[in-house]
Design an enzyme around this catalytic site. Structure first.
Site, PDB file in Angstrom:
ATOM      1  N   HIS A   1       3.912   4.493  12.643  1.00 16.60           N
ATOM      2  CA  HIS A   1       4.171   4.457  11.204  1.00 16.60           C
ATOM      3  C   HIS A   1       5.183   5.551  10.883  1.00 16.60           C
ATOM      4  CE1 HIS A   1       3.099   3.975   6.894  1.00 16.60           C
ATOM      5  NE2 HIS A   1       3.383   5.283   6.841  1.00 16.60           N
TER       6      HIS A   1
ATOM      7  N   HIS B   1       8.515   7.338   8.547  1.00 16.95           N
ATOM      8  CA  HIS B   1       9.202   7.514   7.269  1.00 16.95           C
ATOM      9  C   HIS B   1      10.638   7.932   7.551  1.00 16.95           C
ATOM     10  CE1 HIS B   1       5.783   7.429   4.247  1.00 16.95           C
ATOM     11  NE2 HIS B   1       5.184   7.267   5.416  1.00 16.95           N
TER      12      HIS B   1
ATOM     13  N   ARG C   1       0.846  -1.195   0.000  1.00 20.70           N
ATOM     14  CA  ARG C   1       0.000   0.000   0.000  1.00 20.70           C
ATOM     15  C   ARG C   1       0.881   1.244   0.000  1.00 20.70           C
ATOM     16  NH1 ARG C   1      -1.407   4.918   2.309  1.00 20.70           N
ATOM     17  NH2 ARG C   1      -0.901   4.048   4.358  1.00 20.70           N
ATOM     18  N   ASP C   2       1.363   1.622   1.147  1.00 23.99           N
ATOM     19  CA  ASP C   2       2.161   2.848   1.226  1.00 23.99           C
ATOM     20  C   ASP C   2       3.433   2.736   0.385  1.00 23.99           C
ATOM     21  OD1 ASP C   2       2.841   5.377   1.972  1.00 23.99           O
ATOM     22  OD2 ASP C   2       3.109   4.955   4.083  1.00 23.99           O
TER      23      ASP C   2
ATOM     24  N   CYS D   1       3.788   9.609   0.493  1.00 24.09           N
ATOM     25  CA  CYS D   1       2.406  10.032   0.273  1.00 24.09           C
ATOM     26  C   CYS D   1       2.324  10.964  -0.924  1.00 24.09           C
ATOM     27  CB  CYS D   1       1.864  10.737   1.515  1.00 24.09           C
ATOM     28  SG  CYS D   1       0.195  11.379   1.308  1.00 24.09           S
TER      29      CYS D   1
ATOM     30  N   ASN E   1       9.109   4.981   3.290  1.00 22.67           N
ATOM     31  CA  ASN E   1       8.904   4.420   4.627  1.00 22.67           C
ATOM     32  C   ASN E   1      10.240   3.965   5.209  1.00 22.67           C
ATOM     33  OD1 ASN E   1       5.764   3.930   5.015  1.00 22.67           O
ATOM     34  ND2 ASN E   1       6.241   3.487   2.884  1.00 22.67           N
TER      35      ASN E   1
END
Length: 305
Positions: A204, A206, A12-13, A237, A246
């Site tokens: 979460h 980065h 996903r990310d 994002c 990430n």
């Protein structure tokens, strides 16, 4: 410090900024290889509009292709009750209901202010409960916003304590821009644990400013139960200027050493990462992957094949 559980968010990310839609069959293979390696949880897709985030276009097909046992360890990004309903109809049971603490980023990312997202959360919770599922309260820009700058921790705590978010099983604190420092991460994780309803806390992070692993360790020391990472440091994002990859899953695992993470497991992840990055045409950002390919053969973690 007990090693936090890793959730790998590559599918996903990790894929959001690549611009390439991987075939569903290839995504299924990645899911199964990660789960077989021992990764406890995965984020596998998003209900975001495919015209805005093309790599997520086949998320529903991926959900439908997985078994209930596999889906029990997989999470899907949602931002509205309608998203929950769509993902649930395909078989999903774990929903990451995400919005931004910052109004400016929430409008850019989801098209509404933060209050509108909070107001819709009870319906999202109800729909998740109807299928026996779990829902997370995921707070993007929990530390800084690309438009408004630093975010007041009191705003995070207010959302976490809002009665409309009470049904969430977990709370995710996202350093969306990778601008937080370890002290800031530890302080916010500790405050959420101490001053909000009991939930599993997820961090979460980065690695934009090189603090990804340090922030992850700070979150774990402050009591985070789960942390997110992506293979090779993929990700970012599309609606947050300045957001880069990430924190690499391999780097997190090498730092935290959960029981299942062995040299053989690392070798499998390195092979998968290198294969995926070659397919995407993306650079490797994981220092652990680099180290695993070194010539220091006396070190058990070096990958020799």
């Amino acid at each position: 410090m007990t090693a936090p559980a890793l959730r790998d968010v590559t599918l996903r990310d990790g894929l959001q900024l690549t611009g390439k839609v991987l075939p569903t069959e290839y995504k299924v293979d990645i899911v199964r290889r990660l789960l077989a390696t021992g990764v406890p949880a995965l984020e596998i897709g998003s209900m975001a509009r495919p015209d805005l985030v093309p790599p997520m276009a086949n998320s529903l097909e991926l959900i439908e292709a997985l078994t209930p046992e596999e889906l029990a360890r997989c999470w899907v990004w949602v931002a509205t009750p309608r998203h929950v309903a769509k993902a649930a109809a395909a078989g999903a049971v774990n929903f990451q209901y995400c919005f931004s603490v910052s109004d400016a980023h929430n409008r850019a990312n989801i098209g509404r202010d933060t209050e509108a997202s909070v107001a819709a959360m009870p319906e999202a919770i109800r729909l998740a409960e109807e299928v026996g599922g779990r829902i997370q309260l995921c707070l993007a820009t929990a530390f800084t916003c690309p438009f408004d700058g630093p975010v007041d921790p009191a705003r995070v705590l207010a959302i976490a304590n809002d009665p409309r978010t009470e049904g969430a099983a977990d709370i995710v604190l996202a350093d969306t821009l990778g601008q937080a420092s370890p002290g800031e991460v530890g302080a916010l994780v500790a405050a959420v644990r101490e001053r909000t309803p009991p939930r599993r806390v997820v961090f979460h992070g980065h690695d934009t400013w090189g603090m990804g692993v340090a922030n992850t360790l700070a979150a774990a020391a402050a009591g985070a139960d789960m942390v997110d990472g992506a293979l090779g440091g993929l990700g970012g994002c599309p609606f947050a200027p300045g957001a880069s990859g990430n924190t690499a899953s391999e780097d997190i695992l090498f730092a935290t050493r959960p029981d299942w993470f062995t040299p053989a497991a690392l070798a499998g992840l390195v092979g998968l990462t290198e294969e995926l990055l070659a397919e995407l045409g993306e650079p490797n950002r994981s220092r652990t992957v680099e180290g695993a390919r070194s010539k220091a053969d006396a070190f058990a973690w070096v990958v020799r094949s």
